[in-house]
Design a protein around this motif. Structure first.
Motif, PDB file in Angstrom:
ATOM      1  N   LEU A 170       0.921  -1.133  -0.109  1.00  0.00           N
ATOM      2  CA  LEU A 170       0.172  -0.135  -0.105  1.00  0.00           C
ATOM      3  C   LEU A 170       0.786   1.340  -0.066  1.00  0.00           C
ATOM      4  N   ILE A 171       2.079   1.139   0.721  1.00  0.00           N
ATOM      5  CA  ILE A 171       2.722   2.466   1.018  1.00  0.00           C
ATOM      6  C   ILE A 171       3.564   2.575  -0.403  1.00  0.00           C
ATOM      7  N   SER A 172       4.059   1.406  -0.789  1.00  0.00           N
ATOM      8  CA  SER A 172       4.855   1.595  -2.015  1.00  0.00           C
ATOM      9  C   SER A 172       3.861   2.154  -3.346  1.00  0.00           C
ATOM     10  N   LYS A 173       2.785   1.854  -3.412  1.00  0.00           N
ATOM     11  CA  LYS A 173       1.879   2.261  -4.522  1.00  0.00           C
ATOM     12  C   LYS A 173       1.216   3.589  -4.158  1.00  0.00           C
ATOM     13  N   GLU A 174       1.550   4.256  -2.858  1.00  0.00           N
ATOM     14  CA  GLU A 174       0.956   5.564  -2.538  1.00  0.00           C
ATOM     15  C   GLU A 174      -0.527   5.473  -2.490  1.00  0.00           C
ATOM     16  N   SER A 175      -0.932   4.133  -2.107  1.00  0.00           N
ATOM     17  CA  SER A 175      -2.444   4.156  -1.934  1.00  0.00           C
ATOM     18  C   SER A 175      -3.382   5.103  -0.982  1.00  0.00           C
ATOM     19  N   LYS A 216      -4.218  11.148  -1.724  1.00  0.00           N
ATOM     20  CA  LYS A 216      -5.512  11.670  -1.829  1.00  0.00           C
ATOM     21  C   LYS A 216      -6.444  11.418  -3.153  1.00  0.00           C
ATOM     22  N   GLU A 217      -5.595  11.249  -4.122  1.00  0.00           N
ATOM     23  CA  GLU A 217      -6.308  10.843  -5.398  1.00  0.00           C
ATOM     24  C   GLU A 217      -6.395   9.428  -5.527  1.00  0.00           C
ATOM     25  N   LYS A 218      -5.858   8.586  -4.637  1.00  0.00           N
ATOM     26  CA  LYS A 218      -6.104   7.197  -4.832  1.00  0.00           C
ATOM     27  C   LYS A 218      -6.803   6.712  -3.492  1.00  0.00           C
ATOM     28  N   ILE A 219      -7.219   7.359  -2.548  1.00  0.00           N
ATOM     29  CA  ILE A 219      -7.898   6.593  -1.361  1.00  0.00           C
ATOM     30  C   ILE A 219      -9.230   6.353  -1.559  1.00  0.00           C
ATOM     31  N   MET A 239      -3.840  -5.498  -1.879  1.00  0.00           N
ATOM     32  CA  MET A 239      -3.028  -5.271  -0.528  1.00  0.00           C
ATOM     33  C   MET A 239      -3.831  -5.198   0.444  1.00  0.00           C
ATOM     34  N   LEU A 240      -5.114  -4.488   0.619  1.00  0.00           N
ATOM     35  CA  LEU A 240      -5.804  -4.491   1.492  1.00  0.00           C
ATOM     36  C   LEU A 240      -6.257  -5.965   2.203  1.00  0.00           C
ATOM     37  N   ILE A 241      -6.582  -6.880   1.237  1.00  0.00           N
ATOM     38  CA  ILE A 241      -6.902  -7.966   1.676  1.00  0.00           C
ATOM     39  C   ILE A 241      -5.619  -8.772   2.518  1.00  0.00           C
ATOM     40  N   LEU A 242      -4.100  -8.644   2.056  1.00  0.00           N
ATOM     41  CA  LEU A 242      -3.224  -9.081   2.948  1.00  0.00           C
ATOM     42  C   LEU A 242      -3.084  -8.172   4.361  1.00  0.00           C
ATOM     43  N   VAL A 243      -3.535  -7.019   4.331  1.00  0.00           N
ATOM     44  CA  VAL A 243      -3.555  -6.361   5.599  1.00  0.00           C
ATOM     45  C   VAL A 243      -4.534  -6.827   6.535  1.00  0.00           C
ATOM     46  N   THR A 244      -5.834  -6.980   6.062  1.00  0.00           N
ATOM     47  CA  THR A 244      -6.672  -7.571   6.813  1.00  0.00           C
ATOM     48  C   THR A 244      -6.539  -9.143   7.118  1.00  0.00           C
ATOM     49  N   TYR A 275      -6.532  -2.031 -15.091  1.00  0.00           N
ATOM     50  CA  TYR A 275      -5.508  -2.690 -15.414  1.00  0.00           C
ATOM     51  C   TYR A 275      -4.293  -2.007 -15.613  1.00  0.00           C
ATOM     52  N   GLN A 276      -4.185  -0.847 -16.104  1.00  0.00           N
ATOM     53  CA  GLN A 276      -3.009  -0.024 -16.483  1.00  0.00           C
ATOM     54  C   GLN A 276      -2.629   0.825 -15.048  1.00  0.00           C
ATOM     55  N   ASP A 277      -3.580   0.892 -14.132  1.00  0.00           N
ATOM     56  CA  ASP A 277      -3.395   2.086 -13.144  1.00  0.00           C
ATOM     57  C   ASP A 277      -2.584   1.097 -11.854  1.00  0.00           C
ATOM     58  N   ASP A 278      -3.129  -0.166 -11.747  1.00  0.00           N
ATOM     59  CA  ASP A 278      -2.858  -0.742 -10.410  1.00  0.00           C
ATOM     60  C   ASP A 278      -2.007  -2.010 -10.880  1.00  0.00           C
TER      61      ASP A 278
END
Length: 330
Positions: A106-111, A114-117, A125-130, A197-200
């Motif tokens: 999440l941090i490396s992709k700057e998730s 403000k524009e990606k939150i 990655m949120l699945i891995l965090v949970t 596909y191209q953004d993540d």
């Protein structure tokens, strides 16, 4: 003077001595045995009086003699305790690793920018965090509870494990009985992944792995890639009306070089022409076929996972009983 009560024990039948004089018995009680017994009782009573006196102070309490039972841990109890501790310690470390990987992604992709939150809910990655957080907290409670013999933590651990077992069984039943709804959820998820596909990079990796290994393209067919703004036919650029290289039948030139442009313009081709260049079938059908081909493996893994959780619940319950018995009798 203190008042004392002398509790006379009742001898068990097999421990009673035969006081009847019998000439055939080699041990005939002497005539003065009764007198000696009375003197012994008087001596014991005197010792109780002397032992109970403390600096001349009088105490009116009654002294009762009782036999208190004693419960000690068995080797099996120790084995279950440290086995549960080591297993939870291993999974706690594993949970921390999964949690660290998820946070790093999440941090490396700057998730959190403000524009990606706004789209963080679809980030893999949120699945891995949970998963990492739940696994760490659950196994840490079991680890500390087993090591410190803490009944509260062990009860919390066993309750959560029981809830997880119930949830998994209910999920499996609902997934089997609601296959059409599950298929709809999978389709929506895959279309969302294709749109980003191209953004993540994570969604791109997952989509490429599915298409390449299952030899499919899109959700239902290859034309689903119109949902992506870069592969849409109205978009400017080289990728317009194309599909990713993982949709190609032979994305490698001469078996060594990856041809990333092999799917350019594939959406403009009719199915007869396109079938020699790309895979026409969608990945939802490929996933269904893969599940049908590996039903035995999926069932075995499911049974093993549930069995391990049930065994963990049994060990925790057995350890809780031993701890409670031990605390009662100490």
């Amino acid at each position: 003077m203190r008042r004392y009560m002398l509790i006379r024990s009742i001898p068990l039948p097999w421990l009673r001595r035969d006081t009847t004089q019998n000439e055939s018995s080699p041990l005939i009680p002497k005539a003065g045995s009764a007198k000696e017994d009375a003197e012994e009782v008087a001596h014991v009573t005197t010792e109780f009086h002397q032992g109970g006196t403390n600096n001349g102070e009088e105490d009116d309490s009654l002294v009762f003699s009782r036999i208190q039972p004693y419960y000690s841990y068995s080797l099996m109890d120790y084995f279950l305790k440290y086995f549960l501790f080591l297993c939870n310690l291993v999974f706690t470390v594993l949970g921390l690793v999964v949690l660290g990987l998820g946070m790093w992604g999440l941090i490396s992709k700057e998730s959190f920018a403000k524009e990606k939150i706004g789209s963080i809910g679809t980030d893999p990655m949120l699945i891995l965090v949970t998963m990492g957080m739940v696994l760490t907290m659950l196994c840490l409670s079991g680890c500390v509870g087993a090591l410190r013999e803490n009944c509260c933590l062990l009860k919390l651990f066993s309750a959560v494990v029981l809830v997880l077992i119930t949830a998994q069984v209910l999920t499996a039943i609902m997934a089997y009985s609601l296959q059409d709804q599950v298929r709809g959820v999978l389709r929506s998820g895959m279309l969302a992944a294709m749109a980003r596909y191209q953004d993540d990079l994570d969604l791109r990796f997952i989509t490429d792995e599915i298409q390449f290994n299952l030899q499919c393209c899109g959700a239902d067919n290859y034309r689903d890639w119109e949902i992506n703004i870069y592969y849409n036919c109205s978009a400017p650029g080289v990728l317009s009306c194309g599909v990713p290289a993982t949709c190609c039948i032979d994305p490698l030139e001469n078996g060594t070089v990856w041809n990333s442009q092999c799917g350019v313009g594939a959406q403009l081709l009719d199915e007869f022409t396109a079938q020699s260049v790309i895979f026409l079938g969608g990945c939802l059908g490929g996933i269904s076929r893969w599940i049908e081909q590996h039903e035995g493996l999926i069932g075995t893994v499911t049974i093993v996972v549930l069995g391990v959780q049930i065994l963990t619940l049994f060990i925790t319950t057995r350890l809780l009983e031993s701890i409670q018995w031990h605390k009662v009798y100490i």
